[in-house]
Each structure stands twice: as structure tokens, then as C-alpha cells.
Motif scaffolding. Sequence first.
Motif, PDB file in Angstrom:
ATOM      1  N   VAL A  66       2.185  70.672 -16.581  1.00 16.17           N
ATOM      2  CA  VAL A  66       1.735  69.965 -15.377  1.00 16.17           C
ATOM      3  C   VAL A  66       2.916  69.309 -14.658  1.00 16.17           C
ATOM      4  O   VAL A  66       3.036  69.372 -13.434  1.00 16.17           O
ATOM      5  CB  VAL A  66       0.678  68.906 -15.737  1.00 16.17           C
ATOM      6  CG1 VAL A  66       0.284  68.088 -14.502  1.00 16.17           C
ATOM      7  CG2 VAL A  66      -0.556  69.562 -16.349  1.00 16.17           C
ATOM      8  N   ALA A  67       3.818  68.702 -15.431  1.00 14.79           N
ATOM      9  CA  ALA A  67       4.971  68.029 -14.845  1.00 14.79           C
ATOM     10  C   ALA A  67       5.905  69.016 -14.159  1.00 14.79           C
ATOM     11  O   ALA A  67       6.426  68.745 -13.064  1.00 14.79           O
ATOM     12  CB  ALA A  67       5.719  67.241 -15.920  1.00 14.79           C
ATOM     13  N   LYS A  68       6.139  70.164 -14.779  1.00 16.42           N
ATOM     14  CA  LYS A  68       7.038  71.169 -14.201  1.00 16.42           C
ATOM     15  C   LYS A  68       6.460  71.746 -12.910  1.00 16.42           C
ATOM     16  O   LYS A  68       7.185  71.924 -11.920  1.00 16.42           O
ATOM     17  CB  LYS A  68       7.301  72.281 -15.214  1.00 16.42           C
ATOM     18  CG  LYS A  68       8.184  71.889 -16.372  1.00 16.42           C
ATOM     19  CD  LYS A  68       9.631  71.686 -15.918  1.00 16.42           C
ATOM     20  CE  LYS A  68      10.553  71.453 -17.080  1.00 16.42           C
ATOM     21  NZ  LYS A  68      11.977  71.349 -16.664  1.00 16.42           N
ATOM     22  N   VAL A  69       5.168  72.041 -12.912  1.00 21.10           N
ATOM     23  CA  VAL A  69       4.542  72.544 -11.693  1.00 21.10           C
ATOM     24  C   VAL A  69       4.589  71.482 -10.599  1.00 21.10           C
ATOM     25  O   VAL A  69       4.870  71.782  -9.432  1.00 21.10           O
ATOM     26  CB  VAL A  69       3.084  72.981 -11.965  1.00 21.10           C
ATOM     27  CG1 VAL A  69       2.357  73.267 -10.651  1.00 21.10           C
ATOM     28  CG2 VAL A  69       3.054  74.225 -12.851  1.00 21.10           C
ATOM     29  N   CYS A 120      12.950  74.921  -7.476  1.00 25.37           N
ATOM     30  CA  CYS A 120      11.523  75.250  -7.416  1.00 25.37           C
ATOM     31  C   CYS A 120      11.210  76.419  -8.354  1.00 25.37           C
ATOM     32  O   CYS A 120      10.257  76.367  -9.139  1.00 25.37           O
ATOM     33  CB  CYS A 120      11.124  75.593  -5.984  1.00 25.37           C
ATOM     34  SG  CYS A 120       9.377  76.003  -5.785  1.00 25.37           S
ATOM     35  N   LEU A 121      12.019  77.459  -8.281  1.00 25.60           N
ATOM     36  CA  LEU A 121      11.811  78.618  -9.148  1.00 25.60           C
ATOM     37  C   LEU A 121      11.947  78.253 -10.620  1.00 25.60           C
ATOM     38  O   LEU A 121      11.127  78.666 -11.461  1.00 25.60           O
ATOM     39  CB  LEU A 121      12.821  79.714  -8.802  1.00 25.60           C
ATOM     40  CG  LEU A 121      12.618  80.466  -7.484  1.00 25.60           C
ATOM     41  CD1 LEU A 121      13.855  81.277  -7.146  1.00 25.60           C
ATOM     42  CD2 LEU A 121      11.398  81.374  -7.569  1.00 25.60           C
ATOM     43  N   HIS A 122      12.973  77.475 -10.938  1.00 26.53           N
ATOM     44  CA  HIS A 122      13.227  77.160 -12.346  1.00 26.53           C
ATOM     45  C   HIS A 122      12.099  76.316 -12.933  1.00 26.53           C
ATOM     46  O   HIS A 122      11.655  76.560 -14.070  1.00 26.53           O
ATOM     47  CB  HIS A 122      14.557  76.430 -12.497  1.00 26.53           C
ATOM     48  CG  HIS A 122      14.880  76.103 -13.929  1.00 26.53           C
ATOM     49  ND1 HIS A 122      15.131  77.074 -14.875  1.00 26.53           N
ATOM     50  CD2 HIS A 122      14.945  74.913 -14.579  1.00 26.53           C
ATOM     51  CE1 HIS A 122      15.357  76.501 -16.042  1.00 26.53           C
ATOM     52  NE2 HIS A 122      15.247  75.201 -15.888  1.00 26.53           N
ATOM     53  N   ASN A 123      11.630  75.342 -12.196  1.00 25.98           N
ATOM     54  CA  ASN A 123      10.535  74.513 -12.709  1.00 25.98           C
ATOM     55  C   ASN A 123       9.250  75.317 -12.849  1.00 25.98           C
ATOM     56  O   ASN A 123       8.486  75.121 -13.801  1.00 25.98           O
ATOM     57  CB  ASN A 123      10.326  73.302 -11.807  1.00 25.98           C
ATOM     58  CG  ASN A 123      11.297  72.182 -12.098  1.00 25.98           C
ATOM     59  OD1 ASN A 123      11.112  71.406 -13.016  1.00 25.98           O
ATOM     60  ND2 ASN A 123      12.358  72.113 -11.309  1.00 25.98           N
ATOM     61  N   THR A 124       9.026  76.239 -11.916  1.00 18.56           N
ATOM     62  CA  THR A 124       7.844  77.080 -12.009  1.00 18.56           C
ATOM     63  C   THR A 124       7.914  77.979 -13.234  1.00 18.56           C
ATOM     64  O   THR A 124       6.931  78.125 -13.978  1.00 18.56           O
ATOM     65  CB  THR A 124       7.694  77.935 -10.736  1.00 18.56           C
ATOM     66  OG1 THR A 124       7.682  77.082  -9.585  1.00 18.56           O
ATOM     67  CG2 THR A 124       6.392  78.717 -10.745  1.00 18.56           C
ATOM     68  N   PHE A 160      14.319  86.183 -10.343  1.00 25.31           N
ATOM     69  CA  PHE A 160      14.993  85.269  -9.424  1.00 25.31           C
ATOM     70  C   PHE A 160      15.455  84.001 -10.134  1.00 25.31           C
ATOM     71  O   PHE A 160      16.485  83.422  -9.776  1.00 25.31           O
ATOM     72  CB  PHE A 160      14.088  84.936  -8.235  1.00 25.31           C
ATOM     73  CG  PHE A 160      14.307  85.843  -7.051  1.00 25.31           C
ATOM     74  CD1 PHE A 160      14.244  87.214  -7.197  1.00 25.31           C
ATOM     75  CD2 PHE A 160      14.584  85.322  -5.797  1.00 25.31           C
ATOM     76  CE1 PHE A 160      14.460  88.058  -6.115  1.00 25.31           C
ATOM     77  CE2 PHE A 160      14.815  86.157  -4.715  1.00 25.31           C
ATOM     78  CZ  PHE A 160      14.749  87.530  -4.876  1.00 25.31           C
ATOM     79  N   ASP A 161      14.700  83.557 -11.137  1.00 24.59           N
ATOM     80  CA  ASP A 161      15.126  82.398 -11.915  1.00 24.59           C
ATOM     81  C   ASP A 161      16.421  82.722 -12.654  1.00 24.59           C
ATOM     82  O   ASP A 161      17.353  81.907 -12.697  1.00 24.59           O
ATOM     83  CB  ASP A 161      14.033  81.999 -12.899  1.00 24.59           C
ATOM     84  CG  ASP A 161      14.431  80.823 -13.765  1.00 24.59           C
ATOM     85  OD1 ASP A 161      14.951  79.831 -13.222  1.00 24.59           O
ATOM     86  OD2 ASP A 161      14.225  80.880 -14.992  1.00 24.59           O
ATOM     87  N   ILE A 162      16.517  83.911 -13.222  1.00 25.08           N
ATOM     88  CA  ILE A 162      17.748  84.328 -13.912  1.00 25.08           C
ATOM     89  C   ILE A 162      18.904  84.458 -12.930  1.00 25.08           C
ATOM     90  O   ILE A 162      20.021  84.001 -13.190  1.00 25.08           O
ATOM     91  CB  ILE A 162      17.520  85.656 -14.661  1.00 25.08           C
ATOM     92  CG1 ILE A 162      16.565  85.435 -15.834  1.00 25.08           C
ATOM     93  CG2 ILE A 162      18.848  86.236 -15.144  1.00 25.08           C
ATOM     94  CD1 ILE A 162      16.190  86.697 -16.566  1.00 25.08           C
ATOM     95  N   LEU A 206       3.995  82.042  -5.902  1.00 26.55           N
ATOM     96  CA  LEU A 206       4.440  82.008  -7.294  1.00 26.55           C
ATOM     97  C   LEU A 206       3.850  80.801  -8.026  1.00 26.55           C
ATOM     98  O   LEU A 206       3.396  80.919  -9.173  1.00 26.55           O
ATOM     99  CB  LEU A 206       5.962  81.973  -7.359  1.00 26.55           C
ATOM    100  CG  LEU A 206       6.689  83.219  -6.847  1.00 26.55           C
ATOM    101  CD1 LEU A 206       8.191  83.011  -6.895  1.00 26.55           C
ATOM    102  CD2 LEU A 206       6.290  84.451  -7.639  1.00 26.55           C
ATOM    103  N   ILE A 207       3.849  79.660  -7.370  1.00 24.26           N
ATOM    104  CA  ILE A 207       3.260  78.459  -7.983  1.00 24.26           C
ATOM    105  C   ILE A 207       1.770  78.663  -8.213  1.00 24.26           C
ATOM    106  O   ILE A 207       1.233  78.302  -9.272  1.00 24.26           O
ATOM    107  CB  ILE A 207       3.520  77.226  -7.103  1.00 24.26           C
ATOM    108  CG1 ILE A 207       5.011  76.872  -7.106  1.00 24.26           C
ATOM    109  CG2 ILE A 207       2.701  76.028  -7.587  1.00 24.26           C
ATOM    110  CD1 ILE A 207       5.394  75.782  -6.121  1.00 24.26           C
TER     111      ILE A 207
END
Length: 260
Positions: free
Chosen positions: A11-14, A73-77, A157-159, A245-246
Motif C-alpha cells: 500500500v505504501a509503495k503504490v 514512480c516505476l520503481h515504487n510500482t 522499464f524499471d530495470i 501500470l499503477i
Amino acid sequence: MSSANLPLGFVAKVGRAKEHLDALKSSIESATVGGECYVVVKEANPDAGEYVFRIRINKQPPITEWSLLIGDCLHNTRSALDHLFWALLLKKNTGGLTKGTSDATFPITREWATFNGRKKKLEGWVGQQALAMLEGLQPYKSAGGWNKSPLMFLHDFDITDKHKLLLPAVHILNSGQIQTQTVENRTVIFDGSAVLLAIEDNAIIANLKYRTPQDVVDVNYHVALDVVFEDQPGPLRVVPTLERLIEVVEGVGNDFIPLL
């Protein structure tokens, strides 16, 4: 998203991903809509019925800042999925299994063979039911192929962001509006075009010539700008992509609630 039974980390990461996305939206809007970076200049020759519109760059947009927000944004998702996976692991292994779990991450694979090679370990971590759900989410199961999978896009994309900046670009979209004010609401016809292109200072974005210039009082062109990922099959709009993505990741989290 119903967060009552979801892992706090998920929940926190999203939530943090959404904060980065909101900051990105605000900055993009200021640059592309608010006139902070771009203005449209009209060059008119009313007697000839000719109107040329150019894009002028007041200042360069904060591309690097946008790239950092996109990456965060990508990394947290993506990290939200790993928090979800770890919660599934702890749910099955109530003794707090930690040995041999350094690679215990939410699997996203483009090939069946890769996933199949990890099945035994995955089942030991999260159980048969969770394993079946995970396999159903794999990109190679996607109807359009792995390269159409939102999860594969997120993973790749995160990588990429770990090694280089994901630098977006501002493009002119094909949804600009031409507004023509005419004498007594007469119908007029123009020859010319508006364009879809990456932005260059002083570039012509619309070139119009009216066949009956005497009927035209004024013409304006309201350009539509947006920020896109360029290295795709056609420009891919950044904000709607991140929103999607989210949304997908939130859906994945909700699907696993019964197992948590």
C-alpha cells in the motif's frame, strides 16, 4: 484499492508511486499547458487568407526532473509487487523463512521456460494456489504476446531506469483545434495541415490557406502537447501509461487478498 488486508509495504509503495505521478502531472501541465515553456505564435496575412502557426520555446522543459519522477514512480510500482510476494511467502512459511530467499521477488517473465524453471522454488515459497495465480499473470500468457503485457513493460522499464535515465520528449499531438471566426457564420474551406512531431523552436505546426479570405475574420490554432516515451512503436504518452501500470498493479494486489 481495498487496503485493509494488503501488506503495508504494498500500500505504501503504490501510494508513493501516485505521489510521484501527481508531481509529474503538475510539472508537465505547467510546461505544456500553462505556457511556462511553450507558446504558439501566429503569422497572419488576412488579405491572402494565409495563417501560419509556429511553436516557440520560452525555456527548455525539465526533462531530467521528469525522468527522475518517472523512474521513482516505476520503481515504487514494481516494488509494490515484491512486497506483495514477500507477504505471500510469509503467509505460507509462518516460521519466518528467510534462508535462500535473496531472489524471492514477484516473478515477471517473458518465456515459459524461465518461469517453469523456477516453479519448484516458487511453490515452496508461496504455495500451489498462489503459484497458479502468478503463472496466469506472466507476460508469455498475454493474448497479445509478452511485449503487450503491462507487467513486462513495468519490469523492463524499471530495470532500464537503474542503468540510464528514461528521458521522455515533448510532442505535438494530432488533437489540436483550429478555430475560425467568419463573417456572419459563413462556411469556409481551407487548404493546409496541422502536424504531429517532436518540438523544435520556431517550427511550423500549422499552415492554413483559406479559399475565401474575405469571409474570414480571425483564425487561431490551439495546439495539444504531451510528454511521451519515444523508443516505442509510436510515441507512448507517459502519464496515461504510468496510470495504467499503477492500476494493473493495484488489481494484482486485490486479486491476492484472499490468500493473505
